[in-house]
Design an enzyme around this catalytic site. Structure first.
Site, PDB file in Angstrom:
ATOM      1  N   CYS A 217       0.853  -1.179   0.000  1.00 39.61           N
ATOM      2  CA  CYS A 217       0.000   0.000   0.000  1.00 39.61           C
ATOM      3  C   CYS A 217       0.892   1.234   0.000  1.00 39.61           C
ATOM      4  O   CYS A 217       2.083   1.149   0.259  1.00 39.61           O
ATOM      5  CB  CYS A 217      -0.874   0.022   1.246  1.00 39.61           C
ATOM      6  SG  CYS A 217      -1.842  -1.482   1.459  1.00 39.61           S
TER       7      CYS A 217
ATOM      8  N   LYS B 278       6.244  -8.923 -20.347  1.00 37.45           N
ATOM      9  CA  LYS B 278       5.675  -7.588 -20.577  1.00 37.45           C
ATOM     10  C   LYS B 278       4.296  -7.710 -21.231  1.00 37.45           C
ATOM     11  O   LYS B 278       3.367  -6.993 -20.880  1.00 37.45           O
ATOM     12  CB  LYS B 278       6.587  -6.731 -21.480  1.00 37.45           C
ATOM     13  CG  LYS B 278       7.892  -6.295 -20.870  1.00 37.45           C
ATOM     14  CD  LYS B 278       7.769  -5.154 -19.894  1.00 37.45           C
ATOM     15  CE  LYS B 278       7.711  -5.583 -18.475  1.00 37.45           C
ATOM     16  NZ  LYS B 278       8.925  -5.873 -17.758  1.00 37.45           N
TER      17      LYS B 278
ATOM     18  N   HIS C  79      11.298 -29.638 -28.788  1.00 37.98           N
ATOM     19  CA  HIS C  79      11.082 -30.675 -27.771  1.00 37.98           C
ATOM     20  C   HIS C  79       9.674 -30.621 -27.196  1.00 37.98           C
ATOM     21  O   HIS C  79       9.410 -31.181 -26.148  1.00 37.98           O
ATOM     22  CB  HIS C  79      12.136 -30.547 -26.666  1.00 37.98           C
ATOM     23  CG  HIS C  79      13.522 -30.757 -27.177  1.00 37.98           C
ATOM     24  ND1 HIS C  79      14.029 -31.996 -27.495  1.00 37.98           N
ATOM     25  CD2 HIS C  79      14.493 -29.866 -27.496  1.00 37.98           C
ATOM     26  CE1 HIS C  79      15.258 -31.865 -27.958  1.00 37.98           C
ATOM     27  NE2 HIS C  79      15.566 -30.573 -27.972  1.00 37.98           N
TER      28      HIS C  79
ATOM     29  N   ARG D  65       1.626   1.686  -5.912  1.00 39.53           N
ATOM     30  CA  ARG D  65       1.791   0.744  -4.814  1.00 39.53           C
ATOM     31  C   ARG D  65       0.527  -0.066  -4.540  1.00 39.53           C
ATOM     32  O   ARG D  65       0.540  -1.018  -3.748  1.00 39.53           O
ATOM     33  CB  ARG D  65       2.188   1.487  -3.535  1.00 39.53           C
ATOM     34  CG  ARG D  65       3.496   2.232  -3.651  1.00 39.53           C
ATOM     35  CD  ARG D  65       3.842   2.903  -2.351  1.00 39.53           C
ATOM     36  NE  ARG D  65       4.235   1.927  -1.351  1.00 39.53           N
ATOM     37  CZ  ARG D  65       5.457   1.489  -1.167  1.00 39.53           C
ATOM     38  NH1 ARG D  65       6.433   1.947  -1.923  1.00 39.53           N
ATOM     39  NH2 ARG D  65       5.736   0.604  -0.244  1.00 39.53           N
TER      40      ARG D  65
ATOM     41  N   GLU E 255      11.480 -11.944 -20.997  1.00 40.96           N
ATOM     42  CA  GLU E 255      11.076 -10.590 -20.586  1.00 40.96           C
ATOM     43  C   GLU E 255      10.033 -10.024 -21.557  1.00 40.96           C
ATOM     44  O   GLU E 255       9.058  -9.394 -21.140  1.00 40.96           O
ATOM     45  CB  GLU E 255      12.329  -9.695 -20.508  1.00 40.96           C
ATOM     46  CG  GLU E 255      12.097  -8.221 -20.223  1.00 40.96           C
ATOM     47  CD  GLU E 255      11.418  -7.918 -18.888  1.00 40.96           C
ATOM     48  OE1 GLU E 255      11.124  -8.831 -18.135  1.00 40.96           O
ATOM     49  OE2 GLU E 255      11.150  -6.732 -18.638  1.00 40.96           O
TER      50      GLU E 255
ATOM     51  N   LYS F 112       3.329  -2.304  -7.824  1.00 48.27           N
ATOM     52  CA  LYS F 112       4.730  -2.105  -8.176  1.00 48.27           C
ATOM     53  C   LYS F 112       5.687  -2.825  -7.234  1.00 48.27           C
ATOM     54  O   LYS F 112       6.611  -3.494  -7.681  1.00 48.27           O
ATOM     55  CB  LYS F 112       5.022  -0.601  -8.190  1.00 48.27           C
ATOM     56  CG  LYS F 112       6.437  -0.242  -8.607  1.00 48.27           C
ATOM     57  CD  LYS F 112       6.666  -0.523 -10.073  1.00 48.27           C
ATOM     58  CE  LYS F 112       8.060  -0.158 -10.518  1.00 48.27           C
ATOM     59  NZ  LYS F 112       8.369  -0.814 -11.807  1.00 48.27           N
TER      60      LYS F 112
ATOM     61  N   TRP G 149      -3.678  -2.037  -1.668  1.00 45.74           N
ATOM     62  CA  TRP G 149      -3.669  -3.303  -2.414  1.00 45.74           C
ATOM     63  C   TRP G 149      -4.230  -4.317  -1.425  1.00 45.74           C
ATOM     64  O   TRP G 149      -3.598  -4.633  -0.427  1.00 45.74           O
ATOM     65  CB  TRP G 149      -2.246  -3.659  -2.828  1.00 45.74           C
ATOM     66  CG  TRP G 149      -2.167  -4.797  -3.806  1.00 45.74           C
ATOM     67  CD1 TRP G 149      -2.298  -4.730  -5.162  1.00 45.74           C
ATOM     68  CD2 TRP G 149      -1.916  -6.181  -3.504  1.00 45.74           C
ATOM     69  NE1 TRP G 149      -2.151  -5.985  -5.721  1.00 45.74           N
ATOM     70  CE2 TRP G 149      -1.923  -6.888  -4.730  1.00 45.74           C
ATOM     71  CE3 TRP G 149      -1.706  -6.892  -2.329  1.00 45.74           C
ATOM     72  CZ2 TRP G 149      -1.712  -8.258  -4.804  1.00 45.74           C
ATOM     73  CZ3 TRP G 149      -1.492  -8.266  -2.406  1.00 45.74           C
ATOM     74  CH2 TRP G 149      -1.503  -8.935  -3.643  1.00 45.74           C
TER      75      TRP G 149
ATOM     76  N   ASN H   9       0.227  -0.102   6.329  1.00 49.05           N
ATOM     77  CA  ASN H   9       0.789  -0.885   5.235  1.00 49.05           C
ATOM     78  C   ASN H   9       1.390  -2.119   5.870  1.00 49.05           C
ATOM     79  O   ASN H   9       2.354  -1.998   6.634  1.00 49.05           O
ATOM     80  CB  ASN H   9       1.860  -0.065   4.504  1.00 49.05           C
ATOM     81  CG  ASN H   9       2.533  -0.856   3.400  1.00 49.05           C
ATOM     82  OD1 ASN H   9       2.021  -1.884   2.961  1.00 49.05           O
ATOM     83  ND2 ASN H   9       3.680  -0.389   2.954  1.00 49.05           N
TER      84      ASN H   9
HETATM   85  O1  M6R Z   1      11.184  -4.374  -7.236  1.00 46.64           O
HETATM   86  P1  M6R Z   1      11.690  -5.665  -7.784  1.00 46.64           P
HETATM   87  O2  M6R Z   1      12.712  -5.472  -8.857  1.00 46.64           O
HETATM   88  O3  M6R Z   1      12.204  -6.584  -6.698  1.00 46.64           O
HETATM   89  O4  M6R Z   1      10.443  -6.375  -8.411  1.00 46.64           O
HETATM   90  C1  M6R Z   1      10.525  -7.655  -8.942  1.00 46.64           C
HETATM   91  C2  M6R Z   1       9.301  -8.009  -9.762  1.00 46.64           C
HETATM   92  O5  M6R Z   1       8.152  -7.963  -8.957  1.00 46.64           O
HETATM   93  C3  M6R Z   1       9.112  -7.059 -10.928  1.00 46.64           C
HETATM   94  O6  M6R Z   1      10.218  -7.054 -11.774  1.00 46.64           O
HETATM   95  C4  M6R Z   1       7.859  -7.460 -11.744  1.00 46.64           C
HETATM   96  O7  M6R Z   1       8.067  -8.692 -12.351  1.00 46.64           O
HETATM   97  C5  M6R Z   1       7.530  -6.383 -12.781  1.00 46.64           C
HETATM   98  N1  M6R Z   1       6.134  -6.056 -12.715  1.00 46.64           N
HETATM   99  C6  M6R Z   1       7.815  -6.807 -14.168  1.00 46.64           C
HETATM  100  O8  M6R Z   1       7.510  -5.814 -15.092  1.00 46.64           O
END
Ligand code: M6R
Length: 627
Positions: free
Chosen positions: A15, A501, A520, A40, A497, A622, A88, A114
């Site tokens: 949060c 995304k 495979h 957050r 990655e 985030k 959250w 939080n």
């Molecule tokens: O803050 P962090 O780098 O530890 O976060 C790790 C993951 O939660 C973060 O990279 C998440 O996978 C992103 N939403 C990806 O875009």
């Protein structure tokens, strides 16, 4: 240590919290601060102020826009003290009633939280037995009612907060105000972040400096298990027992513009375009004119780094993929065996760690619970821990033996972009530093890699200038249901990655595979028109390039539509690419720094076209501070 012997873990919800005391209109400051922390959590938002008639609260389920609408029709009174929260949800659904702030039954105390209070059920039963009535399903309300109860018994707000903290189990950052003491906020911190903003004649408390950066860059980071008692002109920090405690003042190095969209539709798009600068800043000042690599924040003696016999990189999500990229470089340069592991798996599988294991954790936020727990476990086993982190003073660097900061600036879009590129760059710095200390590379070899790394911001810029092609491509795939991504070597984590995304932003089925693995099993997924992105390694490195070209032909023969990312001048791939995106020439290990960028933009564009909220995708937050 066996898995069963692992210590109990505390977790915290995700949060954003803010409190303000000073001459400004408190609810305006608070709601603006919430807007900058909405990344957050965006299940609900709320604010409370103290008026001469008591506490006044407005709160609403959903994004801050809903709270804005409520405030427009039913404004909060203008006062100089207020608190606010963006949620959250964990305990209790995302409803108006469960939204924070929560107010004690007698209406005297308002509180935001939080974290997760693990013993909330016991405390709630105890309070109910005393006749306290609860109005929400949250664990937080227990803290509000308990604080109300202690204050009603005659305790001062700060004393009451300390007494409450000693009774709570779990993780919590709390901010409270007392209707009978309208110039004062009291906050407490365990596990989740809390910073104090020190203005002139005004004081802020918040989860993130972004909440108050508009007003002050002077901040104080609170430590674990501390209580801060603030007025507009005073700040007193103690531990949970009332003893004076040390806190760490710092200056925020970025300004408000870094926390604003600056004309972009999304923070994510802005952050994609910031990548050349972010990578350049991360590399800045690391190489002396005499040719030695320096890592100032690395406070592990060289002798200890020379005795390392295994490296384990631990991270989550995008940061994990940065670690996967780093493995190739670190093993190649240092000849130390390097494993990469997802933090939530590492923690519970009883990994083999010793005093000569170096654990490298990667985290943009520095607050990810899974990664934090992995650090605690590794340090209990006597391993040294180096954190690669983007957030100054966050919990992960504070609990590590050493830190290398990435200098990406605040990353606000939930999908990590500049976080990833700077993490790769920082891992490479670490790899080269280890190679220098252990003598596994000659100085001129290190200098050559550093010189190429230093040229990557220009190459990334070159990619950014050709992204129109990607925007056109996204329009073509608006109805696509599934997309595959292929890569080999460092191109494999880039493929993963790209798929992540797309999943998190465009809510599409997307998967990344090692190009050679497809045959495979997963090749059965390919049908007429399946879009497949392929990251083609630079030409001339062993057989990697040619193998990938063969893999492209394999999927094309089965009807796939190939979107090929290949370096300038690579004509061998041309006949097999339905769509060809040119990458600048870089060496193999550096290719992720350029090849990831079009994939980020593809996801951003496709989600935009589908009308989704790119910065706040559904179900996500985030910083993931729950395990
Ligand atoms: O803050 P962090 O780098 O530890 O976060 C790790 C993951 O939660 C973060 O990279 C998440 O996978 C992103 N939403 C990806 O875009």
């Amino acid at each position: 240590m066996s898995v069963c012997a692992v210590k109990a873990i505390t977790v915290t919800s995700m949060c954003g919290i803010i409190g303000y005391v000073g001459p400004r209109v408190a609810h305006a400051v608070v709601v603006e601060g919430l807007r900058r922390m909405e990344y957050r959590g965006y299940d609900s938002a709320g604010a409370a102020v103290i008026t001469p008639d008591g506490i006044s609260v407005r709160k609403k389920a959903g994004k801050i826009g809903n709270l804005d609408a409520l405030l427009a029709s039913d404004p909060l009174p203008e006062t100089g003290i207020g608190i606010g929260h963006t949620r959250w949800a964990t305990h209790g659904g995302p409803t108006d009633t469960n939204a924070h702030p929560h107010v004690s039954a007698d209406g005297r105390i308002a509180l935001i939280h939080n974290g997760i209070i693990e013993n909330f059920a016991t405390l709630r039963a105890e309070l109910r037995a005393k006749g306290v009535e609860f109005s929400s399903e949250t664990d937080t309300e227990v803290a509000a009612q308990l604080l109300g109860d202690v204050v009603a018994g005659g305790a001062d707000l700060a004393d009451a907060m300390r007494a409450v903290c000693l009774r709570l189990e779990g993780a919590f950052t709390l901010v409270a105000m007392d209707a009978t003491d309208p110039g004062r906020l009291v906050a407490a911190r365990r596990n989740s972040p809390l910073v104090v903003g020190v203005g002139e004649g005004e004081t802020f408390v918040a989860s993130d400096v972004a909440a108050f950066i508009e007003f002050t860059r002077h901040a104080i980071e609170l430590g674990q298990d501390q209580v801060v008692d603030v007025t507009a002109t005073s700040i007193t920090v103690t531990d949970f027992f009332g003893n004076p405690a040390e806190s760490h003042p710092f200056e925020v190095t970025w300004d408000l513009s870094a926390a604003e969209k600056a004309g972009f539709d999304w923070f994510m798009r802005k952050e994609i375009f910031e990548q050349p600068r972010a990578v350049a800043d991360t590399l800045l000042g690391r190489f002396t004119p005499e040719g030695a690599l320096t890592l100032d924040e690395l406070r592990i003696p060289e002798a200890e780094l020379r005795s390392v016999d295994k490296i384990i990189i631990v991270a989550c999500g995008t940061a994990y993929y940065a670690g996967m990229v780093a493995k190739y470089a670190i093993e190649h340069w240092t000849r130390i065996a390097c494993e990469v592991e997802i933090a939530s798996e590492f923690r519970y599988r009883d990994p083999i760690i010793s005093g000569s294991t170096l654990v490298v954790t990667i985290s943009q936020s520095g607050e990810t619970a899974d990664t934090l727990m992995a650090i605690r476990h590794a340090r209990e086993q006597k391993a040294k821990v180096i954190a690669i982190c983007n957030t100054n003073g966050a919990t992960i660097p504070r609990e590590s033996d050493a830190v290398i900061y990435t200098h990406a600036g605040p990353e606000i879009g939930v999908a990590s972009t500049k976080g990833f590129l700077t993490q790769v760059a920082a891992c490479y710095l670490l790899g080269l530093y280890l190679a220098q200390v252990r003598g596994t590379m000659y100085g001129d070899e290190i200098a050559a890699v550093m010189s190429e790394l230093a040229s990557t911001p220009d190459k990334i810029q070159q990619v950014l200038e050709s992204l129109d092609q990607i925007t056109d491509l996204a329009a073509r795939f608006i109805d696509t249901k599934s997309v595959l991504f292929l890569g080999r070597h460092v191109g494999y984590p880039v493929a993963l990655e790209g798929a992540l995304k797309l999943k998190e932003l465009a809510y599409l089925h997307a998967e990344g595979f090692p190009a050679g693995e497809l045959k495979h099993g997963p090749i059965a997924l390919v049908e007429e028109g399946t879009p497949i992105f392929v990251v083609v390694p630079p030409q001339g490195r062993d057989q990697l390039h040619d193998k990938v070209v063969s893999n492209i032909q394999e999927v094309r023969a089965r009807g796939a539509l190939t979107i090929v990312l290949a370096e300038e001048g690579d004509d061998e791939v041309t006949p097999y690419a339905d769509i060809l995106f040119r990458l600048p020439k870089v060496s193999t290990l550096l290719q992720p720094l350029v090849a990831t960028v079009p994939l980020q933009m593809f996801a951003c564009d496709l989600a935009t076209l589908k009308g989704f909220d790119v910065d706040q995708p559904r179900n996500l937050a985030k910083s993931v501070t729950v395990e």
